[in-house]
Design a protein around this motif. Structure first.
Motif, PDB file in Angstrom:
ATOM      1  N   HIS A 165       0.858  -1.185   0.000  1.00  0.00           N
ATOM      2  CA  HIS A 165       0.000   0.000   0.000  1.00  0.00           C
ATOM      3  C   HIS A 165       0.897   1.239   0.000  1.00  0.00           C
ATOM      4  O   HIS A 165       1.968   1.239   0.628  1.00  0.00           O
ATOM      5  N   LYS A 218       3.243   4.546   7.656  1.00  0.00           N
ATOM      6  CA  LYS A 218       2.427   4.183   8.816  1.00  0.00           C
ATOM      7  C   LYS A 218       3.200   3.279   9.776  1.00  0.00           C
ATOM      8  O   LYS A 218       3.102   3.434  11.001  1.00  0.00           O
ATOM      9  N   SER A 260       1.195  -6.028   9.571  1.00  0.00           N
ATOM     10  CA  SER A 260      -0.117  -5.469   9.255  1.00  0.00           C
ATOM     11  C   SER A 260      -1.035  -6.594   8.806  1.00  0.00           C
ATOM     12  O   SER A 260      -0.610  -7.735   8.611  1.00  0.00           O
ATOM     13  N   ARG A 263      -6.594 -11.214   8.927  1.00  0.00           N
ATOM     14  CA  ARG A 263      -6.577 -10.268  10.047  1.00  0.00           C
ATOM     15  C   ARG A 263      -5.861 -10.949  11.208  1.00  0.00           C
ATOM     16  O   ARG A 263      -6.185 -12.083  11.576  1.00  0.00           O
ATOM     17  N   GLU A 294      -4.655  -2.565   9.708  1.00  0.00           N
ATOM     18  CA  GLU A 294      -4.908  -2.016   8.384  1.00  0.00           C
ATOM     19  C   GLU A 294      -4.320  -2.971   7.342  1.00  0.00           C
ATOM     20  O   GLU A 294      -3.312  -3.633   7.594  1.00  0.00           O
ATOM     21  N   TYR A 295      -4.938  -2.972   6.151  1.00  0.00           N
ATOM     22  CA  TYR A 295      -4.481  -3.850   5.067  1.00  0.00           C
ATOM     23  C   TYR A 295      -3.419  -3.099   4.257  1.00  0.00           C
ATOM     24  O   TYR A 295      -3.724  -2.394   3.300  1.00  0.00           O
ATOM     25  N   LEU A 296      -2.153  -3.276   4.658  1.00  0.00           N
ATOM     26  CA  LEU A 296      -1.068  -2.506   4.063  1.00  0.00           C
ATOM     27  C   LEU A 296      -0.276  -3.285   3.019  1.00  0.00           C
ATOM     28  O   LEU A 296       0.615  -2.710   2.376  1.00  0.00           O
TER      29      LEU A 296
END
Length: 276
Positions: free
Chosen positions: A101, A107, A123, A139, A202-204
């Motif tokens: 991402h 981040k 992440s 997740r 978060e989906y990084l």
């Protein structure tokens, strides 16, 4: 005097020509520019070298490490070499078929700067297929204590998403004890040494699954290695997983050992989307 980059991104490549350009582009497009990209051409025999050289002409932040013959262990042995050569205060990893991402580095850097007791941060992952289509998500627990408690049930760290502090470890990052999945074993060793880990919710990273990740014929062998690693947590370190986690792993082992091929097909699809 040449400036030292804040972050070193390490990308191992072995015959990765199909998705390599997309992976490199995702790093060069990061919102934070203060990094170097160490690309390890680990014995590739396809056009990976030409792809890397094309990008090196365009961006001086890319450094190339070439191994004439692949070092093996799924690129982890090559990464050990690259980690030792990394100049950044922080080291991030991305595989040559995955996509970062645009804000991933920024981040994770901000998190580590704000949480000095955390050694490594990962992440959540978006799972994509060979066409880049989203097919699932992973997740992970985010808090260090929960990560440790659940580590028998699953590797709670998404390997392609890690960023960690450089110059903390005295030995190699990966201990190459098993035929596969040494990231899982090594992450646990770091935990036993008191190094705390976390995940950003978060989906990084987009993690690509395809037939070369795990073949159907290899699932039994890889699951056996997985269980050997889990048993080493208990036998070698006195780790005490929750009883229901041990029961769940025993049930999956029974299915892997005795189920017909069509069941293994379903199990493999589930495994690609969840991190058993």
């Amino acid at each position: 005097m040449e400036s030292v980059p804040r972050i070193s991104v390490v990308m191992p490549v072995h015959n990765g020509e199909k998705f390599l350009a997309e992976a490199i582009e995702s790093i060069l497009a990061q919102t934070i520019p203060d990094f170097e990209l160490l690309v390890i051409n680990d014995g590739s025999t396809d056009s990976s070298a030409a792809v890397i050289e094309r990008f090196m002409v365009q961006d001086e932040r890319i450094r190339l490490i070439t191994n004439p013959v692949a070092l093996g262990f799924g690129g982890e042995k090559a990464c050990n070499v690259a980690y030792r050569l990394a100049r950044g205060q922080y080291i991030a990893k991305l595989d040559a078929d995955d996509v970062a991402h645009p804000e991933r580095l920024a981040k994770q850097l901000a998190f580590l700067e704000s949480n000095p007791t955390i050694f490594l941060v990962g992440s959540w992952l978006t799972i994509i297929d060979t066409h880049g289509k989203t097919v699932g998500q992973r997740r992970y627990p985010t808090e260090p204590d929960v990560i440790y408690q659940q580590f028998y049930y699953q590797n709670c760290i998404g390997h392609p998403s890690i960023m960690f502090r450089n110059h903390i470890l005295s030995d190699d990052f990966y201990t190459l004890r098993f035929a596969a999945l040494n990231d899982y074993y090594s992450h646990f060793l770091h935990l036993t040494q008191g190094l705390r880990m976390a995940n950003l919710p978060e989906y990084l990273v987009q993690y690509r699954v395809h037939n070369s990740n795990t073949t159907f014929s290899a699932i039994k062998r890889q699951w056996a290695v997985n269980m050997d690693i889990k048993r080493s947590f208990i036998d070698d370190f006195g780790y005490r997983p929750p009883r229901h986690h041990r029961i769940a792993m025993s049930l999956i082992t029974f299915i892997v050992d005795h189920a017909p091929a069509r069941w293994l097909d379903i199990l493999l699809q589930l495994r690609s989307r969840y991190n058993w």
